[in-house]
Scaffold this active site. Structure first.
Site, PDB file in Angstrom:
ATOM      1  N   ASP A   1      -9.894  -8.214   1.715  1.00 28.03           N
ATOM      2  CA  ASP A   1      -9.979  -8.232   3.173  1.00 28.03           C
ATOM      3  C   ASP A   1     -11.378  -8.692   3.546  1.00 28.03           C
ATOM      4  O   ASP A   1     -12.370  -8.027   3.241  1.00 28.03           O
ATOM      5  CB  ASP A   1      -9.705  -6.845   3.744  1.00 28.03           C
ATOM      6  CG  ASP A   1      -8.304  -6.355   3.412  1.00 28.03           C
ATOM      7  OD1 ASP A   1      -7.410  -7.212   3.258  1.00 28.03           O
ATOM      8  OD2 ASP A   1      -8.107  -5.135   3.304  1.00 28.03           O
TER       9      ASP A   1
ATOM     10  N   ASP B   1       3.967  -5.155   5.935  1.00 23.97           N
ATOM     11  CA  ASP B   1       3.115  -3.970   5.960  1.00 23.97           C
ATOM     12  C   ASP B   1       4.003  -2.750   6.175  1.00 23.97           C
ATOM     13  O   ASP B   1       4.811  -2.720   7.111  1.00 23.97           O
ATOM     14  CB  ASP B   1       2.091  -4.056   7.093  1.00 23.97           C
ATOM     15  CG  ASP B   1       1.036  -5.121   6.848  1.00 23.97           C
ATOM     16  OD1 ASP B   1       0.861  -5.534   5.687  1.00 23.97           O
ATOM     17  OD2 ASP B   1       0.377  -5.548   7.821  1.00 23.97           O
TER      18      ASP B   1
END
EC number: 4.3.2.10
Length: 258
Positions: A130, A11
């Site tokens: 997600d 990330d």
């Protein structure tokens, strides 16, 4: 099935690799290129980079670090973050990425999946999802998860979105199980098995790895094509060479590495 893939996830925020828990409270984990080189040396099969601020902030990914990574590693890597049109995707691929991944932009405009598949081929197009389990027991998708202040709960069921993404041309699905993210208690086998039952394209599990057995479990019990993890790799808790030896000992085929 081909060999299972071991995929570190990086990330990215403000040019650095960060990691949170359940997509919150991110801490700095190190330099993008240094971590990419480390994972290449350890035998990672590919890398995934998420610019977690790009979509919530309405910008595209920073191409400069994509170019740096491409110059220095020789394993496939995928880039996600703020890819909302064909031209942005083209720029990311031109910078050196092998695949592009779309998440929030596709939820806002699903036809983007088809446009990218038509332009670059389905093998380049990954759809990240997600997903979180709600009180009624259904898994539903979230949007803009890179910024807690902008995260949106959507009514769409995860299974419905998986089916739609495939229909539109997704060449791979990465299922980010938000309830399990960063807590190291294992992958969400129940959810992944339901998705696997309707997913005809490669499926990558994300969220929950905490020990080597968790990787074996998700391959054996959910039949996923790859397992993505972040914190256990960044911290050194699970060295990739040891993980691959462990999986081979359990008769799980993985690609050659250290």
């Amino acid at each position: 099935m081909l060999s299972r893939r071991i995929i570190p996830c990086l990330d990215v925020r403000d040019g650095r690799v960060v990691k949170g828990v359940k997509f919150r409270d991110h801490i700095d984990m190190g330099d993008i290129v240094e971590l990419a080189l480390r994972y290449r040396a350890q035998g990672a099969d590919e890398l995934v980079f998420y610019d977690i601020g790009a979509s919530p902030e309405g910008r595209s990914v920073d191409y400069t670090w994509v170019e740096r990574v491409a110059r220095l590693i020789d394993i496939p890597f995928c880039v996600a973050g703020g890819i909302g049109d064909v031209e942005t995707a083209r720029a990311v691929l031109h910078a050196g990425a092998d695949k592009i991944s779309i998440n929030s932009p596709a939820l806002g405009r699903p036809q983007l999946i088809s446009e990218l598949a038509d332009a670059f081929g389905v093998q380049c197009v990954v759809v990240g999802i997600d997903s979180i389990r709600e009180e009624d027991g259904q898994w539903r998708v979230r949007r803009y998860t890179g910024d807690p202040s902008k995260t949106q709960a959507l009514p769409m069921r995860t299974l419905d979105w998986v089916a739609e993404a495939q229909r539109l041309g997704a060449g791979e699905i990465v299922l980010n199980c938000m309830d399990n993210d960063g807590v190291r208690r294992g992958y969400d086998i129940a959810q992944l098995r339901q998705v696997r039952a309707l997913c005809r394209v490669p499926l990558i599990a994300s969220g929950g790895a905490g020990e080597m057995q968790h990787f074996a479990d998700v391959f054996d019990q959910a039949d996923v094509d790859g397992a993505l993890a972040a914190s256990v790799f960044h911290s050194g808790a699970i060295p990739i060479p040891e993980l691959k030896r462990f999986l081979r000992a359990q008769q799980i085929e993985v690609r050659d590495g250290q």
